[in-house]
Scaffold this motif. Structure first.
Motif, PDB file in Angstrom:
ATOM      1  N   ARG A  17     -32.110 -32.717  -1.017  1.00 13.45           N
ATOM      2  CA  ARG A  17     -31.554 -33.922  -1.441  1.00 13.45           C
ATOM      3  C   ARG A  17     -32.452 -35.230  -0.925  1.00 13.45           C
ATOM      4  O   ARG A  17     -32.725 -35.266   0.173  1.00 13.45           O
ATOM      5  CB  ARG A  17     -30.232 -33.952  -1.193  1.00 13.45           C
ATOM      6  CG  ARG A  17     -29.663 -35.046  -1.764  1.00 13.45           C
ATOM      7  CD  ARG A  17     -28.057 -35.404  -1.390  1.00 13.45           C
ATOM      8  NE  ARG A  17     -27.415 -34.281  -1.905  1.00 13.45           N
ATOM      9  CZ  ARG A  17     -26.047 -34.057  -1.520  1.00 13.45           C
ATOM     10  NH1 ARG A  17     -25.398 -34.994  -0.751  1.00 13.45           N
ATOM     11  NH2 ARG A  17     -25.300 -33.095  -2.383  1.00 13.45           N
ATOM     12  N   ALA A  22     -34.857 -27.120  -3.439  1.00 15.06           N
ATOM     13  CA  ALA A  22     -34.861 -28.594  -3.262  1.00 15.06           C
ATOM     14  C   ALA A  22     -34.021 -28.973  -2.066  1.00 15.06           C
ATOM     15  O   ALA A  22     -33.371 -28.326  -1.611  1.00 15.06           O
ATOM     16  CB  ALA A  22     -34.500 -29.173  -4.552  1.00 15.06           C
ATOM     17  N   PRO A  39     -34.430 -35.266  -6.014  1.00 15.67           N
ATOM     18  CA  PRO A  39     -34.681 -33.989  -5.067  1.00 15.67           C
ATOM     19  C   PRO A  39     -36.039 -34.046  -4.863  1.00 15.67           C
ATOM     20  O   PRO A  39     -37.241 -34.531  -5.521  1.00 15.67           O
ATOM     21  CB  PRO A  39     -34.211 -32.808  -5.640  1.00 15.67           C
ATOM     22  CG  PRO A  39     -34.218 -33.266  -7.253  1.00 15.67           C
ATOM     23  CD  PRO A  39     -34.015 -34.573  -7.296  1.00 15.67           C
ATOM     24  N   ARG A  83     -35.516 -38.711   2.271  1.00 14.48           N
ATOM     25  CA  ARG A  83     -34.390 -37.532   2.622  1.00 14.48           C
ATOM     26  C   ARG A  83     -34.161 -37.859   4.012  1.00 14.48           C
ATOM     27  O   ARG A  83     -34.659 -38.163   4.958  1.00 14.48           O
ATOM     28  CB  ARG A  83     -34.840 -36.422   2.568  1.00 14.48           C
ATOM     29  CG  ARG A  83     -34.081 -35.111   3.149  1.00 14.48           C
ATOM     30  CD  ARG A  83     -34.683 -33.720   3.347  1.00 14.48           C
ATOM     31  NE  ARG A  83     -33.794 -32.575   3.531  1.00 14.48           N
ATOM     32  CZ  ARG A  83     -33.719 -32.241   4.944  1.00 14.48           C
ATOM     33  NH1 ARG A  83     -34.236 -33.114   5.940  1.00 14.48           N
ATOM     34  NH2 ARG A  83     -32.829 -31.304   5.137  1.00 14.48           N
TER      35      ARG A  83
END
Length: 81
Positions: free
Chosen positions: A23, A21, A28, A71
């Protein structure tokens, strides 16, 4: 590696690795593969809304197109703003 199969209307069957994953701001982003042996990486699954409708730019920023999950980029340079 334990992959979870998921069916996406436009793409067919994709395989999610919930152990790999990145973040995100809301949850996630899980790595998605086009093959069940993880030999062909396809993209990411947003865990916040369970969609594969997202995009990555050249700096590594992932943006979900269905919810506010983002992200941050791997590298940031003020010249790109």
């Amino acid at each position: 590696m334990d992959l979870e199969a998921m069916t996406v209307d436009a793409e067919g069957t994709l395989y999610v690795d919930r152990d790999d994953a990145e973040r995100g701001s809301e949850g996630p982003f899980y790595t998605v593969y086009a093959t069940d042996d993880a030999s062909e990486r396809w993209g990411y699954l947003c865990s916040a809304c369970e969609t594969v409708d997202n995009a990555m730019d050249t700096m590594g920023r992932i943006v979900c197109n269905q919810c506010p999950n983002v992200r941050k980029p791997d590298e940031w340079d003020a010249a790109h703003e």
